[in-house]
Design a protein around this motif. Structure first.
Motif, PDB file in Angstrom:
ATOM      1  N   UNK A   1      -3.096  10.014  -3.879  1.00  0.00           N
ATOM      2  CA  UNK A   1      -4.328   9.798  -3.130  1.00  0.00           C
ATOM      3  C   UNK A   1      -5.145  11.060  -2.922  1.00  0.00           C
ATOM      4  N   UNK A   2      -4.505  12.210  -2.894  1.00  0.00           N
ATOM      5  CA  UNK A   2      -5.303  13.393  -2.631  1.00  0.00           C
ATOM      6  C   UNK A   2      -4.541  14.700  -2.720  1.00  0.00           C
TER       7      UNK A   2
ATOM      8  N   UNK B   1       0.857  -1.186   0.000  1.00  0.00           N
ATOM      9  CA  UNK B   1       0.000   0.000   0.000  1.00  0.00           C
ATOM     10  C   UNK B   1       0.896   1.240   0.000  1.00  0.00           C
ATOM     11  N   UNK B   2       0.608   2.150  -0.900  1.00  0.00           N
ATOM     12  CA  UNK B   2       1.409   3.380  -0.976  1.00  0.00           C
ATOM     13  C   UNK B   2       0.529   4.530  -1.430  1.00  0.00           C
ATOM     14  N   UNK B   3       0.647   5.672  -0.777  1.00  0.00           N
ATOM     15  CA  UNK B   3      -0.071   6.830  -1.270  1.00  0.00           C
ATOM     16  C   UNK B   3       0.713   8.110  -1.040  1.00  0.00           C
ATOM     17  N   UNK B   4       0.398   9.094  -1.839  1.00  0.00           N
ATOM     18  CA  UNK B   4       1.004  10.425  -1.768  1.00  0.00           C
ATOM     19  C   UNK B   4      -0.101  11.463  -1.666  1.00  0.00           C
ATOM     20  N   UNK B   5       0.099  12.466  -0.846  1.00  0.00           N
ATOM     21  CA  UNK B   5      -0.817  13.610  -0.781  1.00  0.00           C
ATOM     22  C   UNK B   5       0.026  14.876  -0.900  1.00  0.00           C
ATOM     23  N   UNK B   6      -0.356  15.772  -1.788  1.00  0.00           N
ATOM     24  CA  UNK B   6       0.415  16.990  -1.973  1.00  0.00           C
ATOM     25  C   UNK B   6      -0.471  18.192  -2.220  1.00  0.00           C
ATOM     26  N   UNK B   7       0.152  19.375  -2.230  1.00  0.00           N
ATOM     27  CA  UNK B   7      -0.624  20.601  -2.379  1.00  0.00           C
ATOM     28  C   UNK B   7      -0.190  21.487  -3.524  1.00  0.00           C
ATOM     29  N   UNK B   8       0.620  20.934  -4.472  1.00  0.00           N
ATOM     30  CA  UNK B   8       1.028  21.752  -5.619  1.00  0.00           C
ATOM     31  C   UNK B   8       0.065  21.561  -6.793  1.00  0.00           C
TER      32      UNK B   8
END
Length: 335
Positions: free
Chosen positions: A267-268, A222-229
């Motif tokens: 992911x988001x 399971x792997x996820x990334x969340x960023x704001x760019x």
């Protein structure tokens, strides 16, 4: 802008080459990299000197060794819903005319390597070059994406020039699309891609390689990334996220030799995170005598600098592949 700013500081000896994986291992020096052209579809940037654009993000870079004017690129709707006023060549001409314009401009600039860093977008591979050529001839702007236009123009430019490399660091199928692989081979083009993995995916790949070497059986990932760019904002579009998911998920079977159950994708979007994305990885595996172990990794990674360091290498690797005439997709490099 991060790549340009960092490269300039490398050339001037102001920073160490941390984050450049092959920093001192290639026969091409950082100082040999020249930026001869730059393209954008943000109307606020087009027509400005590259240094003027870069200084909006990096106040410690006031001048550049190479300072081209930012030219008009192609967007084909790829920046829809993003907070910019878009302007593209296709707004006033056909796809064929836009491609001819790009090839003509590149012929004057004479780059060895062309790098595509467009925003991630939803894409349907062509599979064969006939379908691609048909879509361009019919001016089907709903079928062809911006990276596909750049990649096709890159093959025409390579044929005209006698060789060039095209580096695709977004998850649009270019190096993995048989249509572009065939075109690259037949037109003296070296293809790199797809997707410049900078976050959790390299960690996952390294850990999976480690487990495979020690004969552990991976049960799930399971792997996820969340960023704001802006790239993560673009990935709120389901189609764009799907493109990214494929390039990330394909590493599991490639490394292990079997397709362990996995969930690997962006992911988001969370604006306060900005460019410093959050990553989390969980891997469960079987060890000796049926023991089940688990690994959990979390972190924050600056997205743009991570990609910028890779670009320093990819540009140099592109030139090396070109010198060696390794036409077609260069599979050992991220394909």
């Amino acid at each position: 802008s991060t790549f340009v700013a960092g490269l300039e500081k490398l050339k001037k000896g102001e920073i160490e080459p941390y984050g450049v994986p092959l920093a001192g291992e290639l026969p091409i020096d950082f100082k040999d990299i020249r930026i001869v052209g730059s393209y954008d579809v943000d109307r606020a940037k087009i027509g400005k000197k590259l240094s003027e654009v870069v200084s909006q993000y990096w106040c410690d870079v006031n001048s550049l060794s190479d300072d081209p004017v930012v030219s008009t690129g192609v967007h084909l709707g790829s920046v829809k819903n993003l907070p910019i006023e878009a302007e593209g060549l296709e707004d006033s001409m056909t796809l064929k005319e836009a491609i001819e314009r790009l090839v003509d401009e590149w012929s004057k600039l004479d780059p060895d390597v062309i790098v595509n860093t467009c925003t991630t977008e939803a894409v349907k591979p062509f599979g064969n070059k006939e379908e691609l050529l048909k879509a361009i001839e019919n001016n089907d702007k709903g079928r062809v994406t911006a990276p596909q236009v750049y990649a096709y123009a890159g093959t025409l430019y390579a044929k005209k020039r006698g060789g060039a490399a095209f580096v695709n660091v977004i998850p649009t199928y270019i190096a993995n699309d048989p249509a572009f692989v065939e075109l690259a081979k037949g037109n003296n083009s070296c293809g790199f891609g797809d997707d410049g993995a900078t976050g959790g995916t390299p960690f996952t790949a390294d850990v999976l390689s480690h487990l495979a070497q020690r004969n552990r059986y991976v049960k799930d990932v399971a792997q996820f990334n969340i960023g704001g760019n802006m790239d993560f904002f673009a990935l709120t579009d389901e189609g764009k996220n799907k493109s990214k998911e494929f390039t990330k998920s394909s590493i599991v079977k490639d490394i292990l030799g079997y397709d362990a159950p996995h969930y690997i994708k962006p992911t988001g979007y969370l604006e306060p995170l900005g460019d410093k994305k959050f990553i989390a990885i969980h891997i469960e595996y079987t060890s000796f005598n049926g023991a089940t172990d688990e690994l959990m990794i979390s972190g924050r990674i600056n997205d743009s600098p991570a990609l910028g360091g890779l670009l320093v290498d990819l540009v140099r690797l592109g030139k090396i592949a070109l010198n060696r005439k390794e036409y077609g997709t260069v599979y050992p490099v991220n394909a």
